[in-house]
Scaffold this active site. Structure first.
Site, PDB file in Angstrom:
ATOM      1  N   SER A 142     -73.234 -52.524  -3.921  1.00  0.00           N
ATOM      2  CA  SER A 142     -73.308 -53.573  -2.903  1.00  0.00           C
ATOM      3  C   SER A 142     -72.635 -53.064  -1.637  1.00  0.00           C
ATOM      4  CB  SER A 142     -72.580 -54.837  -3.387  1.00  0.00           C
ATOM      5  OG  SER A 142     -72.401 -55.767  -2.326  1.00  0.00           O
ATOM      6  N   TYR A 155     -64.849 -58.590  -6.640  1.00  0.00           N
ATOM      7  CA  TYR A 155     -66.243 -58.134  -6.549  1.00  0.00           C
ATOM      8  C   TYR A 155     -66.343 -56.854  -5.728  1.00  0.00           C
ATOM      9  CZ  TYR A 155     -71.290 -58.257  -5.790  1.00  0.00           C
ATOM     10  OH  TYR A 155     -72.620 -57.930  -5.737  1.00  0.00           O
ATOM     11  N   ALA A 157     -64.069 -54.601  -5.071  1.00  0.00           N
ATOM     12  CA  ALA A 157     -63.448 -53.484  -5.779  1.00  0.00           C
ATOM     13  C   ALA A 157     -64.338 -52.982  -6.905  1.00  0.00           C
ATOM     14  CB  ALA A 157     -62.087 -53.912  -6.329  1.00  0.00           C
ATOM     15  N   SER A 158     -64.993 -53.909  -7.592  1.00  0.00           N
ATOM     16  CA  SER A 158     -65.849 -53.500  -8.709  1.00  0.00           C
ATOM     17  C   SER A 158     -67.036 -52.684  -8.231  1.00  0.00           C
ATOM     18  CB  SER A 158     -66.330 -54.726  -9.489  1.00  0.00           C
ATOM     19  OG  SER A 158     -67.321 -55.465  -8.774  1.00  0.00           O
ATOM     20  N   LYS A 159     -67.622 -53.062  -7.099  1.00  0.00           N
ATOM     21  CA  LYS A 159     -68.791 -52.341  -6.605  1.00  0.00           C
ATOM     22  C   LYS A 159     -68.404 -50.976  -6.019  1.00  0.00           C
ATOM     23  CE  LYS A 159     -71.963 -55.226  -7.825  1.00  0.00           C
ATOM     24  NZ  LYS A 159     -72.977 -54.854  -8.849  1.00  0.00           N
TER      25      LYS A 159
END
Length: 263
Positions: A142, A155, A157-159
């Site tokens: 993303s 979110y 950080a996860s992407k």
């Protein structure tokens, strides 16, 4: 057309949004599709739309035992796995989360789906793909990975982790001589149920109208429009195809120029 006849593609998050469009696009191009998701009703709708080109499989991507079963059953049914697309994703279920007030349970849930789910998918797909010395893995990241996301810290950080993991998978498979390429697609603002939930939260928690929330994002896109799921699917199919045979480890933005915007 028909670039994937005789190929098997496993797509997570296939019940809705980008994942659904990716699954449909692979089927149109002749692939046998394993559509995976936790939403069994959504998977039923996918089967009605695609027909016998899809095998629906309930899969919790954060569960390693689910991945082991899904990969084993894919091999048993279809004999091979040529493409894995990790589309399944989650945002924090407990509202906007800034770094000061994030809730650990919500943080862990996002990481378990968006990071651990991708890592597990790559791990177990590599084992099957490497037997044929070929394959393509595409992970959906993303633009949130590339900009600050103070209201969606988990979110974003996860992407970012997905993009880094993609590069590591690509390097590992290349060095091992497996013939497996791994790339990520970086969508911009695609109007899916997930982004609409986010806009609703902005409306509630930052007192923006729905129109103001949409315009805030639209104003940052130089090409002047939101992306569609078909735009992302087209990029995924390109990276999975022979046309991209020399491309691995890249993060391909499909964002209308969002990341070009001066901030």
């Amino acid at each position: 057309m028909n670039r994937f006849i005789g190929r098997t593609a496993l797509v997570t998050g296939a019940a809705s949004g980008i994942g659904r469009e990716v699954a449909i696009s692979f089927a149109r191009e002749g692939a046998t599709v394993v559509g995976a998701d936790t939403d069994s009703d959504g998977l039923c709708g996918l089967c009605e739309q695609i027909g016998n080109r899809v095998w629906a499989r309930v899969l919790d991507v954060s569960s390693e035992s689910d991945w082991i079963s899904a990969i084993r059953e894919t091999e048993t049914r279809h004999g091979r796995l040529d493409v894995l697309v990790n589309c399944a994703g989650a945002e924090a279920a407990d509202g906007l989360q800034d770094p000061e007030h994030l809730l650990l349970e919500g943080w862990r849930r996002v990481q378990s789906v968006n990071v651990e789910g991708v890592a597990l998918g790559c791990k177990h797909a590599i084992g099957l793909m490497s037997r044929n010395r070929s394959g393509a893995i595409i992970n959906i990241a993303s633009v949130a990975a590339c900009v600050s996301t103070p209201t969606l810290a988990a979110y974003g950080a996860s992407k970012a982790a997905v993009i880094h993991l993609t590069r590591s998978v690509a390097a590992h498979c290349a060095r091992a001589g497996y013939g497996i390429r791994c790339n990520s697609v970086v969508p911009g603002v695609v109007v899916t149920p997930m982004i609409e939930r986010y806009w609703s939260r902005l409306e509630r928690e930052q007192h923006l109208s729905a129109a103001e929330a949409r315009q805030r994002f639209l104003s940052r896109i130089p090409l002047g429009g939101f992306q569609e799921a078909t735009d992302i699917a087209a990029a995924v199919l390109f990276l999975a195809s022979a046309d991209a045979r020399q491309i691995t480890g890249v993060a391909l933005p499909v964002d209308g120029g969002f990341l070009l915007h001066d901030r």
